[in-house]
Design a protein around this motif. Structure first.
Motif, PDB file in Angstrom:
ATOM      1  N   GLN A   1      -0.958   4.149  -4.961  1.00 41.15           N
ATOM      2  CA  GLN A   1      -0.350   5.041  -5.962  1.00 41.15           C
ATOM      3  C   GLN A   1      -0.215   4.276  -7.278  1.00 41.15           C
ATOM      4  OE1 GLN A   1      -0.077   8.163  -5.602  1.00 41.15           O
ATOM      5  NE2 GLN A   1       0.076   8.546  -3.395  1.00 41.15           N
ATOM      6  N   ALA A   2       0.277   3.059  -7.209  1.00 45.64           N
ATOM      7  CA  ALA A   2       0.453   2.252  -8.433  1.00 45.64           C
ATOM      8  C   ALA A   2      -0.907   1.873  -9.033  1.00 45.64           C
ATOM      9  CB  ALA A   2       1.271   1.002  -8.114  1.00 45.64           C
ATOM     10  N   PHE A   3      -1.873   1.574  -8.180  1.00 45.29           N
ATOM     11  CA  PHE A   3      -3.199   1.180  -8.661  1.00 45.29           C
ATOM     12  C   PHE A   3      -3.837   2.290  -9.489  1.00 45.29           C
ATOM     13  CE2 PHE A   3      -7.871   1.156  -7.554  1.00 45.29           C
ATOM     14  CZ  PHE A   3      -8.233   0.072  -8.334  1.00 45.29           C
ATOM     15  N   TYR A   4      -3.830   3.524  -8.974  1.00 44.83           N
ATOM     16  CA  TYR A   4      -4.523   4.591  -9.711  1.00 44.83           C
ATOM     17  C   TYR A   4      -3.763   4.992 -10.976  1.00 44.83           C
ATOM     18  CZ  TYR A   4      -8.142   4.606  -6.250  1.00 44.83           C
ATOM     19  OH  TYR A   4      -9.192   4.217  -5.456  1.00 44.83           O
ATOM     20  N   GLN A   5      -2.472   4.644 -11.051  1.00 46.56           N
ATOM     21  CA  GLN A   5      -1.785   4.833 -12.343  1.00 46.56           C
ATOM     22  C   GLN A   5      -2.362   3.871 -13.375  1.00 46.56           C
ATOM     23  OE1 GLN A   5       2.456   4.879 -12.191  1.00 46.56           O
ATOM     24  NE2 GLN A   5       2.475   6.498 -10.640  1.00 46.56           N
ATOM     25  N   ARG A   6      -2.570   2.629 -12.958  1.00 49.54           N
ATOM     26  CA  ARG A   6      -3.201   1.657 -13.867  1.00 49.54           C
ATOM     27  C   ARG A   6      -4.615   2.100 -14.205  1.00 49.54           C
ATOM     28  NH1 ARG A   6      -1.548  -4.248 -13.900  1.00 49.54           N
ATOM     29  NH2 ARG A   6       0.474  -4.253 -12.916  1.00 49.54           N
ATOM     30  N   VAL A   7      -5.355   2.526 -13.190  1.00 45.94           N
ATOM     31  CA  VAL A   7      -6.749   2.927 -13.392  1.00 45.94           C
ATOM     32  C   VAL A   7      -6.831   4.059 -14.415  1.00 45.94           C
ATOM     33  CG1 VAL A   7      -8.680   4.118 -12.265  1.00 45.94           C
ATOM     34  CG2 VAL A   7      -7.615   2.144 -11.150  1.00 45.94           C
ATOM     35  N   SER A   8      -5.925   5.016 -14.306  1.00 45.36           N
ATOM     36  CA  SER A   8      -6.036   6.189 -15.192  1.00 45.36           C
ATOM     37  C   SER A   8      -5.853   5.804 -16.662  1.00 45.36           C
ATOM     38  CB  SER A   8      -5.021   7.263 -14.785  1.00 45.36           C
ATOM     39  OG  SER A   8      -3.722   6.786 -15.049  1.00 45.36           O
ATOM     40  N   LYS A   9      -5.190   4.666 -16.913  1.00 48.72           N
ATOM     41  CA  LYS A   9      -4.979   4.220 -18.309  1.00 48.72           C
ATOM     42  C   LYS A   9      -6.051   3.247 -18.762  1.00 48.72           C
ATOM     43  CE  LYS A   9      -0.025   4.253 -17.584  1.00 48.72           C
ATOM     44  NZ  LYS A   9       0.528   3.263 -16.667  1.00 48.72           N
ATOM     45  N   ASP A  10      -7.001   2.943 -17.901  1.00 47.54           N
ATOM     46  CA  ASP A  10      -8.003   1.922 -18.218  1.00 47.54           C
ATOM     47  C   ASP A  10      -9.236   2.556 -18.866  1.00 47.54           C
ATOM     48  OD1 ASP A  10      -8.810  -1.081 -17.443  1.00 47.54           O
ATOM     49  OD2 ASP A  10     -10.566   0.224 -17.240  1.00 47.54           O
ATOM     50  N   GLU A  11      -9.604   2.031 -20.032  1.00 43.56           N
ATOM     51  CA  GLU A  11     -10.696   2.678 -20.786  1.00 43.56           C
ATOM     52  C   GLU A  11     -12.056   2.526 -20.114  1.00 43.56           C
ATOM     53  OE1 GLU A  11     -10.861  -1.483 -21.960  1.00 43.56           O
ATOM     54  OE2 GLU A  11      -9.158  -0.124 -21.668  1.00 43.56           O
ATOM     55  N   LEU A  12     -12.234   1.441 -19.323  1.00 40.37           N
ATOM     56  CA  LEU A  12     -13.545   1.199 -18.710  1.00 40.37           C
ATOM     57  C   LEU A  12     -13.747   2.002 -17.419  1.00 40.37           C
ATOM     58  CD1 LEU A  12     -16.214  -0.428 -18.694  1.00 40.37           C
ATOM     59  CD2 LEU A  12     -14.983  -2.247 -17.491  1.00 40.37           C
ATOM     60  N   ILE A  13     -12.752   2.027 -16.547  1.00 40.12           N
ATOM     61  CA  ILE A  13     -12.972   2.736 -15.271  1.00 40.12           C
ATOM     62  C   ILE A  13     -12.154   4.020 -15.133  1.00 40.12           C
ATOM     63  CG2 ILE A  13     -13.785   0.695 -14.037  1.00 40.12           C
ATOM     64  CD1 ILE A  13     -11.058   0.600 -12.596  1.00 40.12           C
TER      65      ILE A  13
ATOM     66  N   GLY B   1       2.358  -2.074   6.780  1.00 41.22           N
ATOM     67  CA  GLY B   1       2.009  -0.779   7.360  1.00 41.22           C
ATOM     68  C   GLY B   1       1.574   0.256   6.324  1.00 41.22           C
ATOM     69  N   ALA B   2       1.461   1.490   6.792  1.00 47.28           N
ATOM     70  CA  ALA B   2       0.881   2.569   5.971  1.00 47.28           C
ATOM     71  C   ALA B   2       1.620   2.727   4.639  1.00 47.28           C
ATOM     72  CB  ALA B   2       0.918   3.881   6.746  1.00 47.28           C
ATOM     73  N   GLU B   3       2.932   2.575   4.696  1.00 47.33           N
ATOM     74  CA  GLU B   3       3.734   2.788   3.485  1.00 47.33           C
ATOM     75  C   GLU B   3       3.355   1.770   2.390  1.00 47.33           C
ATOM     76  OE1 GLU B   3       7.527   2.397   1.239  1.00 47.33           O
ATOM     77  OE2 GLU B   3       7.448   1.257   3.126  1.00 47.33           O
ATOM     78  N   ALA B   4       3.087   0.542   2.799  1.00 45.07           N
ATOM     79  CA  ALA B   4       2.731  -0.505   1.827  1.00 45.07           C
ATOM     80  C   ALA B   4       1.395  -0.181   1.155  1.00 45.07           C
ATOM     81  CB  ALA B   4       2.659  -1.861   2.527  1.00 45.07           C
ATOM     82  N   PHE B   5       0.443   0.330   1.929  1.00 41.94           N
ATOM     83  CA  PHE B   5      -0.868   0.648   1.351  1.00 41.94           C
ATOM     84  C   PHE B   5      -0.772   1.863   0.422  1.00 41.94           C
ATOM     85  CE2 PHE B   5      -1.926  -2.022   4.928  1.00 41.94           C
ATOM     86  CZ  PHE B   5      -2.876  -2.864   4.384  1.00 41.94           C
TER      87      PHE B   5
ATOM     88  N   ILE C   1      -5.779  -6.461  -7.756  1.00 48.60           N
ATOM     89  CA  ILE C   1      -5.026  -7.710  -7.537  1.00 48.60           C
ATOM     90  C   ILE C   1      -3.734  -7.686  -8.363  1.00 48.60           C
ATOM     91  CG2 ILE C   1      -5.062 -10.245  -7.716  1.00 48.60           C
ATOM     92  CD1 ILE C   1      -7.055  -9.184  -5.668  1.00 48.60           C
ATOM     93  N   ASP C   2      -3.826  -7.239  -9.610  1.00 49.45           N
ATOM     94  CA  ASP C   2      -2.621  -7.130 -10.441  1.00 49.45           C
ATOM     95  C   ASP C   2      -1.602  -6.205  -9.780  1.00 49.45           C
ATOM     96  OD1 ASP C   2      -3.787  -8.766 -12.320  1.00 49.45           O
ATOM     97  OD2 ASP C   2      -4.366  -7.140 -13.676  1.00 49.45           O
ATOM     98  N   THR C   3      -2.101  -5.100  -9.212  1.00 47.99           N
ATOM     99  CA  THR C   3      -1.188  -4.128  -8.596  1.00 47.99           C
ATOM    100  C   THR C   3      -0.570  -4.699  -7.323  1.00 47.99           C
ATOM    101  OG1 THR C   3      -2.737  -2.431  -9.367  1.00 47.99           O
ATOM    102  CG2 THR C   3      -0.952  -1.706  -7.956  1.00 47.99           C
ATOM    103  N   ALA C   4      -1.341  -5.493  -6.577  1.00 50.58           N
ATOM    104  CA  ALA C   4      -0.791  -6.114  -5.360  1.00 50.58           C
ATOM    105  C   ALA C   4       0.425  -6.975  -5.728  1.00 50.58           C
ATOM    106  CB  ALA C   4      -1.865  -6.955  -4.668  1.00 50.58           C
TER     107      ALA C   4
ATOM    108  N   GLY D   1      -5.129  13.678  -3.894  1.00 50.30           N
ATOM    109  CA  GLY D   1      -4.894  12.923  -2.655  1.00 50.30           C
ATOM    110  C   GLY D   1      -5.650  11.609  -2.603  1.00 50.30           C
ATOM    111  N   HIS D   2      -6.460  11.315  -3.635  1.00 54.21           N
ATOM    112  CA  HIS D   2      -7.320  10.132  -3.590  1.00 54.21           C
ATOM    113  C   HIS D   2      -6.575   8.829  -3.262  1.00 54.21           C
ATOM    114  CE1 HIS D   2     -10.959   7.843  -4.330  1.00 54.21           C
ATOM    115  NE2 HIS D   2     -10.267   7.050  -5.125  1.00 54.21           N
ATOM    116  N   PRO D   3      -5.441   8.533  -3.916  1.00 54.64           N
ATOM    117  CA  PRO D   3      -4.748   7.274  -3.577  1.00 54.64           C
ATOM    118  C   PRO D   3      -4.381   7.210  -2.090  1.00 54.64           C
ATOM    119  CG  PRO D   3      -3.837   8.217  -5.584  1.00 54.64           C
ATOM    120  CD  PRO D   3      -4.777   9.250  -5.019  1.00 54.64           C
ATOM    121  N   ARG D   4      -3.991   8.340  -1.523  1.00 54.89           N
ATOM    122  CA  ARG D   4      -3.647   8.386  -0.102  1.00 54.89           C
ATOM    123  C   ARG D   4      -4.883   8.149   0.768  1.00 54.89           C
ATOM    124  NH1 ARG D   4      -2.833  13.024   2.237  1.00 54.89           N
ATOM    125  NH2 ARG D   4      -2.794  14.135   0.244  1.00 54.89           N
TER     126      ARG D   4
END
Ligand code: HEM
Length: 157
Positions: free
Chosen positions: A26-38, A17-21, A99-102, A48-51
Motif C-alpha cells: 500500500q505504501a509502495f504504490y503511494q510512492r509509485v503514483s507520485k513518481d514521474e518515471l514509473i 505475515g500477510a499484514e506486513a506485505f 527498498i525505501d518503502t521497506a 486491488g493491485h497493491p493487495r
C-alpha cells in the motif's frame, strides 16, 4: 553452520505475515503514483493491485497460496507485464522505491532477511524486464517461484 530447517521460519513469517506485505505494498504504490518515471505505468491499475502484489510476494516467500488460488498464479503475473517494454531505468526505480518503502514501513532490517529480500527483487525485477520486451516468449507454464533464506539463515541454536 548447522541449522535444523524445521526451526527456521519462512521469509513470510519473519516479515510479519500477510499484514506486513499489505502494508508494504500500500505504501509502495503511494510512492509509485507520485513518481514521474514509473507512475504513468500504473495510472490505470486496479485499486486491488497493491493487495494482489502483496499476495504474490507472500506466496513466493512461503506464505499461503493466495495468489495462485485467487489471481491465476504465475501465468497471470507474467501476462500483466507482457508487451510493456520496461527499461532498465524503470526497473531500477521500482526496485529502489520498494527498498525505501521497506525501511519506511519497518520491514525487518536484519542482514539475513534483507539479503534474501533484495536477492528476490533483483531476480524478479530482471525477469519482469526480460519478459516485458516486445519479442519475449516467456514460458507461461513455469511454476510459481519459491524463495528462501539462501545460505545465511537466522540462527536458531
Ligand atoms: C519482483 C518484481 C515484480 C513483481 C513481484 C511484480 C508483480 C506483479 C504482479 C503480481 C502483477 C499482477 C497483479 C494482478 O493483477 O494480479 C504485476 C503487474 C504489473 N507490474 Fe509488476 N512486478 C514486478 C516488477 C515490475 C517492474 C520492475 C515494473 C515496472 C517498472 C512492473 C510493472 C507492472 C505493471 C505496469 C503491472 C500492471 C498493473 C496494472 O494492473 O495496470 N512490475 N506485477
Amino acid at each position: 553452520m548447522t541449522t535444523n530447517d524445521e526451526n527456521v521460519p519462512t521469509l513470510f513469517e519473519w516479515a510479519g505475515g500477510a499484514e506486513a506485505f499489505e502494508r508494504l505494498f500500500q505504501a509502495f504504490y503511494q510512492r509509485v503514483s507520485k513518481d514521474e518515471l514509473i507512475g504513468p505505468l500504473f495510472a490505470h491499475m486496479d485499486p486491488g493491485h497493491p493487495r494482489f502484489v502483496a499476495a504474490w510476494l507472500g506466496e513466493v516467500f512461503g506464505g499461503p497460496a493466495t495468489y495462485s488460488e485467487t489471481r491465476g498464479g504465475h501465468a497471470h503475473m507474467i501476462s500483466r507485464h507482457l508487451g510493456k517494454a520496461l527499461t532498465e531505468e524503470q526497473r531500477r526505480r521500482w526496485f529502489n522505491l520498494l527498498i525505501d518503502t521497506a525501511d519506511e514501513v519497518g520491514l525487518p532490517n536484519d542482514p539475513e532477511f534483507r539479503s534474501a529480500f533484495v536477492g528476490y527483487l533483483e531476480w524478479g525485477t530482471r525477469m519482469a524486464l526480460v519478459f516485458s520486451q516486445p519479442d519475449a516468449k516467456p514460458n507461461m507454464a513455469e511454476p510459481m517461484p519459491k524463495w528462501g533464506w539462501g545460505e545465511v539463515k537466522p540462527w536458531t541454536g
